[in-house]
Design an enzyme around this catalytic site. Structure first.
Site, PDB file in Angstrom:
ATOM      1  N   TYR A  40       0.852  -1.191   0.000  1.00 63.80           N
ATOM      2  CA  TYR A  40       0.000   0.000   0.000  1.00 63.80           C
ATOM      3  C   TYR A  40       0.888   1.241   0.000  1.00 63.80           C
ATOM      4  CZ  TYR A  40      -4.304   2.616   0.592  1.00 63.80           C
ATOM      5  OH  TYR A  40      -5.348   3.477   0.395  1.00 63.80           O
ATOM      6  N   LYS A  95     -20.804 -20.211  -9.385  1.00 63.09           N
ATOM      7  CA  LYS A  95     -20.139 -20.109 -10.689  1.00 63.09           C
ATOM      8  C   LYS A  95     -18.667 -19.733 -10.500  1.00 63.09           C
ATOM      9  CE  LYS A  95     -20.793 -20.372 -15.183  1.00 63.09           C
ATOM     10  NZ  LYS A  95     -21.682 -19.543 -15.975  1.00 63.09           N
TER      11      LYS A  95
END
Length: 756
Positions: A40, A95
């Site tokens: 970060y 899925k």
């Protein structure tokens, strides 16, 4: 028979542990202040600037290139209809799981509360910076056609509505092969399509791209044949309307070569099937019940070729054969679209694969000995490990040849290896074992049937036809637990040893005969056989059961001893051993011995190596064995390095056909780079170790437990090696899933035992 799913089990599955089926896992270390600064602020600014300078760098510095958006508005979910975006989320998560399992593709599922097609198009289009591709799902017709069409125009990443194209591609492959078998020309066949939804329309269009002529097809809906003179036709139905004198489905089926059903169950009868031309092809793809039951169709026509959407019949048309690998190939060349050429390439690759010799691992998974191209095998099985290395390259090549690939592949051999490593092609190990168990279920006796977990597992074993449970214990207590947990085990055998006087008498004689010269008296044998671990083992020994499962609530040594007394070891085996399968993100590893032998000698390690190698082969894998120590090839002195070095030499001499290396440290065993740099003579270079032999019980036990807790690995086992008949001891406190896995292994073990 289809698997029976109970509402409570389905809800528990989705709530156990973390709610849902997916999570986000970081791929970089985050263990120090430096890691955080790189991940970060301030380090993250550097890749941001690189991407700003060249937007294609987003594929280099982020996960975009392996990230699919599975997107819906919940308007056509399974057979449930318009249930809303929130209610569709479990399906979209599912899925995502399939994408990851079969193709190593990461997924964010996005459920959008918007039914206006134009607004939905704009929302999805705006997500292009995030994803490498878009899988549209469960969006109702006819809006789905407009949405996909416009997104393909406006976006520069692959977009596919799987409800339309998945079934088309898979059934198209089946059609090509079926027509080859019956020797019919696709340009001359008469096609009848029943259904006019998204799948039916897309399949019909795709079949036309394969060669079916417009004038040779008839589409029907619930009103009958779609004719030009019907006043209710929208633009989609007009595309397939006819002016022939055909009004009903029966009219259409007369002399038809192919019937494609994507409508509703049980709406076609035997008389209608008899109207079809010789060697008819019937694809009855309605789920869960096909347009005509498989048995009735086959009974009506001996010359019929049939496919359904069900796994319990031959020729299952399952979308999982397509979408993971189509997107895999598209992502890997950074395709800007999934075009017709890529879909045709996928269908032809699937069709071609069905004609190739079927690997033993697939035959065994489905309990077959002669799976091969023909009327009962038009398309590959979903567990075929060759699917990813067949379909993805075909799709990638088609993308390159059609000009939509931005990152062409140059080394196809390297790409195939990358595909295998990306998913860990052997991660399907338990799926294969379970599928194989279902083909010939065996009687499995549970010693601890008065336990809720055992009963839940027995329910799954019964429902999924993995085995035939036998419940051992106090009858009243077991029946009470079954009722309290709302289980349906009415047809499952319950045996209370205290009620079985004849069996007790028989088992007492057998046990006494086996142990009388080991200090056991007849009275002690009579007392012991009433204990469930003895009783269950003796059921297997006498043929009253095929496999024995115990150990959930008792320590391993106390559980295994009755089986050793009652059944004993295989001929030529001096001692048993225990092996764990560790399913990791780098594939499965086999650990031995982690449960039985406290401090084996070098000679005893050699026997453990032999037993373990045979067990690894049982799972259709080549054992690549590393004998572990704290020393690398004599780099340190001590009792353990001396013992493992001796065991290595003895094992290499005894098993010259096996890949064996040692003694070596654990990290060296699985790190080929270290071996190349430091130990270029290692036989494991290019043959990554998958079987780890530990020098003693402590090291093996510590290793598997640490890996389970800290390495996010799934431990399957312990699998008992060397017993004369199938006996498997559960890990103390095993989960229901772990019990089911162990039972599947026990059933396949019993199948193998029968064939010897």
């Amino acid at each position: 028979m289809a698997i029976k799913i109970r509402r409570e089990d389905a809800l528990n599955y989705h709530t156990q542990g973390s709610p849902g089926k997916i999570e986000v896992v970081p791929t970089k270390p985050l263990s120090s202040q430096m890691d955080l600064a790189l991940a970060y602020s301030p380090g993250v600014a550097e890749p941001c600037k690189e991407i700003e300078a060249d937007v294609e760098n987003v594929y280099k510095y982020t996960a975009k290139g392996n990230l699919i958006g599975v997107i819906t508005n919940g308007t056509a979910v399974l057979g449930l209809g318009d249930i809303g975006p929130e209610a569709s989320k479990p399906v979209m998560e599912g899925k995502g799981v399939l994408f990851k399992k079969f193709a190593g593709i990461d997924v964010f599922d996005i459920e959008i509360n918007e039914k206006d097609p134009k607004k939905l198009i704009e929302i999805i289009r705006s997500l292009e910076p995030t994803f490498g591709g878009i899988n549209l799902e469960d969006i109702k017709a006819p809006e789905c056609f407009e949405i996909e069409r416009e997104l393909k125009k406006q976006m520069n990443i692959p977009v596919m509505h799987d409800d339309q194209h998945g079934t088309a591609i898979i059934s198209g492959a089946a059609l090509l092969n079926a027509l080859e078998i019956v020797e019919k020309d696709i340009t001359k066949i008469k096609l009848v399509v029943n259904g006019a939804g998204a799948s039916a329309v897309s399949c019909t269009r795709f079949y036309m791209s394969l060669g079916v002529k417009r004038e040779n097809l008839v589409m029907c809906d619930k009103e009958g044949a779609i004719r030009n003179d019907r006043p209710d036709l929208d633009d989609i139905k007009k595309e397939f309307s006819t002016d022939r004198d055909i009004h009903t489905l029966s009219d259409a089926l007369k002399d038809a070569d192919v019937f494609l059903g994507l409508s509703a169950g049980n709406i076609v009868n035997q008389d209608q099937i008899k109207l079809m031309a010789p060697n008819p092809i019937v694809f009855a793809l309605a789920n869960p019940d096909p347009e005509i039951p498989y048995e009735l169709a086959i009974e009506a026509r001996e010359d019929l070729i049939m496919a359904t959407g069900r796994s319990d019949h031959p020729n299952q048309v399952n979308n999982v054969l397509g979408f993971p690998y189509i997107f895999r190939g598209a992502l890997d060349v950074r395709a800007t679209a999934i075009n017709e050429e890529m879909k045709l390439a996928a269908a032809k690759a699937i069709a071609k694969l069905a004609k190739e010799p079927v690997p033993d691992i697939v035959n065994k998974a489905y309990g077959e000995s002669k799976l091969g191209f023909g009327r009962m095998y038009l398309i590959p099985k979903p567990l075929d490990p060759r699917l990813i290395t067949t379909i993805a390259p075909a799709v990638a090549k088609a993308a390159m040849e059609s000009g939509v690939a931005k990152f062409p592949i140059k080394d196809w051999d390297a790409y195939e290896l990358e595909l295998q490593e990306r998913i860990g092609i052997d991660q399907r190990l338990m799926s294969v074992v379970i599928a194989r168990a279902k083909k010939d279920p065996k009687r499995v006796v549970f010693a601890e049937a008065d336990n809720r977990k055992i009963l839940k597992a027995a329910q799954i074993i019964k429902d999924e036809k993995i085995g035939n449970p036998i419940l051992l214990g106090n009858r009243e207590k077991i029946l009470s637990l079954i009722q309290d947990n709302s289980l349906d085990l009415s047809n499952v055998s319950i045996i209370d040893p205290l009620e079985e006087k004849e069996m007790i008498q028989k088992f007492t004689s057998i046990l006494f005969e086996k142990r009388q010269r080991k200090g056991m008296s007849i009275s002690e044998a009579s007392r012991l056989v009433t204990q469930r671990n003895y009783f269950g083992a003796l059921m297997v020994e006498t043929g009253a059961a095929d496999a024995f499962i115990s150990g959930l609530t008792r320590d391993y040594p106390k559980t295994i001893l009755p089986s050793l007394h009652s059944i004993g070891v295989k001929k030529g085996v001096k001692r048993v051993a225990g092996m764990y399968i560790m399913n990791t993100d780098k594939g499965p590893f086999f650990f031995a011995d982690a449960t039985v032998n406290l401090d084996p000698t070098a000679e005893e390690l050699v026997e453990i190596i032999g037993l373990t190698a045979e067990a690894v082969k049982f799972f259709n894998m080549e054992p690549r064995i590393a004998i572990l120590s704290y020393s690398n090839f004599g780099s340190a002195q001590g009792d353990i390095p001396a013992k493992t070095a001796k065991a290595t030499a003895l094992a290499k001499a005894k098993y010259p056909d096996l890949i064996i290396e040692g003694e070596m440290q654990a990290n060296v065993a699985i790190n080929e780079e270290i071996q190349r740099d430091m130990y270029p003579f290692s036989k494991l270079i290019g043959k990554k170790a998958n079987t780890l032999i530990f020098p003693d019980l402590s090291s093996g036990n510590i290793a598997y437990k640490l890996l389970s807790e800290l390495g996010n690995a799934e431990a399957i086992g312990p699998i008992l090696l060397g017993m004369n008949k199938p006996v498997h001891i559960l890990q103390l406190g095993s989960s229901i899933r772990e019990i089911v896995n162990m039972v599947a292994i026990a059933v396949v073990d019993a199948q193998t035992n029968d064939s010897i």
